[in-house]
Design a protein around this motif. Structure first.
Motif: not given
Length: 316
Positions: A11, A92, A94-95, A125, A129, A136, A138, A150
């Motif tokens: 990411f 990744v 987006e979140f 990470l 989160l 995330a 992915v 995810t």
């Protein structure tokens, strides 16, 4: 556990070397097809439907059925040219907030273990989160197939959940739901009361697979050579509810009774049960005590028999 995949989570400019482990396992009891007479395993041969000859595994290719008897044959070279850009990476994209991911999309779960040199970015990470309460989104290639997934945190471990693609989710179309059906406020309130009476914190360890346990007992009994006894049914299936409100009220009372909570006081205007009616009648009417048998001395207090003059003279 044995790692089934090795790669890296990337990411931004951060890369985390990880190993992938299956987080779940099926506990179903599996059987082999055998010959009833001697227990021999049943084997299947790969036979061509056209010439009837057995086909070696190396001579088997993948075919796509076009319908009408037409078939397109694909070779390993055709699959080699497919664009799997994430073959050794978990990219990744987006979140997003965790609550925005519909659970119906989740497919299979995997644990991610970091390499020794990647422990710090892994923890970074994971904690990020957790603090942001996001997951995330992915892409990853597993078993020659690109999948959406995810990354989330579970018990201090990063978990990869593969997901179904949106076009793999069927639409729920039921004509009956288009009809104008609604619950009455009283029914809705009683349903809410039932939910509250059955509310609890979810603990999956309290649930067991009764069928699998019973099947295992049957197998163990076969092995031990003992007789298997069919357990008696202890609970009958509930009868179909006719009155929705009454069924909800009864369900609430049963749930409270199961928890040892006192039953709600009956309403003032509630219809009395037969037993209650009997009690009221008993209180309202004097108890007939098999009319007290009048003792001989108390017989109507019969007046003394009049003595006739003749008898009086005789007695004198």
């Amino acid at each position: 556990m044995r790692a089934i995949w090795k790669g890296a989570v990337s990411f931004g400019l951060v890369s985390i070397a990880v190993r992938l482990y299956s987080a779940t396992e099926e506990k179903d009891i599996r059987f082999n097809q055998v010959h009833r007479d001697d227990g021999g395993r049943i084997k299947y041969k790969r036979v061509c439907s056209i010439d009837g000859e057995e086909v070696a595994y190396d001579d088997i290719a993948k075919g796509y059925d076009l319908g009408g008897g037409e078939m397109v044959i694909l070779t390993d070279d055709d699959f080699a040219d497919l664009p799997l850009t994430t073959s050794r990476a978990i990219e990744v994209l987006e979140f997003v907030p965790a609550e925005q991911v519909d659970p119906i999309l989740y497919n299979k779960a995997y644990y991610l273990e970091p390499d020794k040199t990647a422990a710090k970015p892994y923890a970074l990470l994971r904690d990020a989160l957790t603090n942001t309460e996001r997951v995330a989104i992915v892409k990853v290639a597993l078993r020659q197939r690109e999948q959406l997934a995810t990354l989330r945190v579970r018990e201090e471990v990063l978990v990869l959940n593969t997901m179904l693609w949106p076009d793999e989710i069927r639409a729920a179309k039921f004509d009956i739901l288009d009809e104008d059906v609604s619950a009455r406020p009283a029914e809705l309130a009683m349903a809410g009361s039932l939910i509250e009476s059955m509310a609890a914190d979810f603990d999956p360890s309290t649930y067991t697979d009764n069928y699998r346990e019973a099947l295992q007992e049957v197998i163990d009994a076969k092995v031990a050579g003992r007789e298997v006894v069919q357990p008696e049914e202890t609970e009958e299936a509930p009868a179909a509810a006719v009155d929705l409100m009454a069924a909800l009220r009864a369900s609430v009372e049963r749930a409270k009774a199961a928890r040892g909570e006192p039953a709600p006081a009956p309403a003032k205007k509630a219809v009395k049960t037969a037993a209650a009616k009997d009690d009221d009648v008993a209180e309202a009417t004097p108890i007939k005590r098999a009319p007290a048998k009048k003792a001989p001395a108390a017989k109507k207090a019969t007046p003394a028999k009049k003595v006739t003059p003749a008898k009086a003279r005789k007695s004198a």
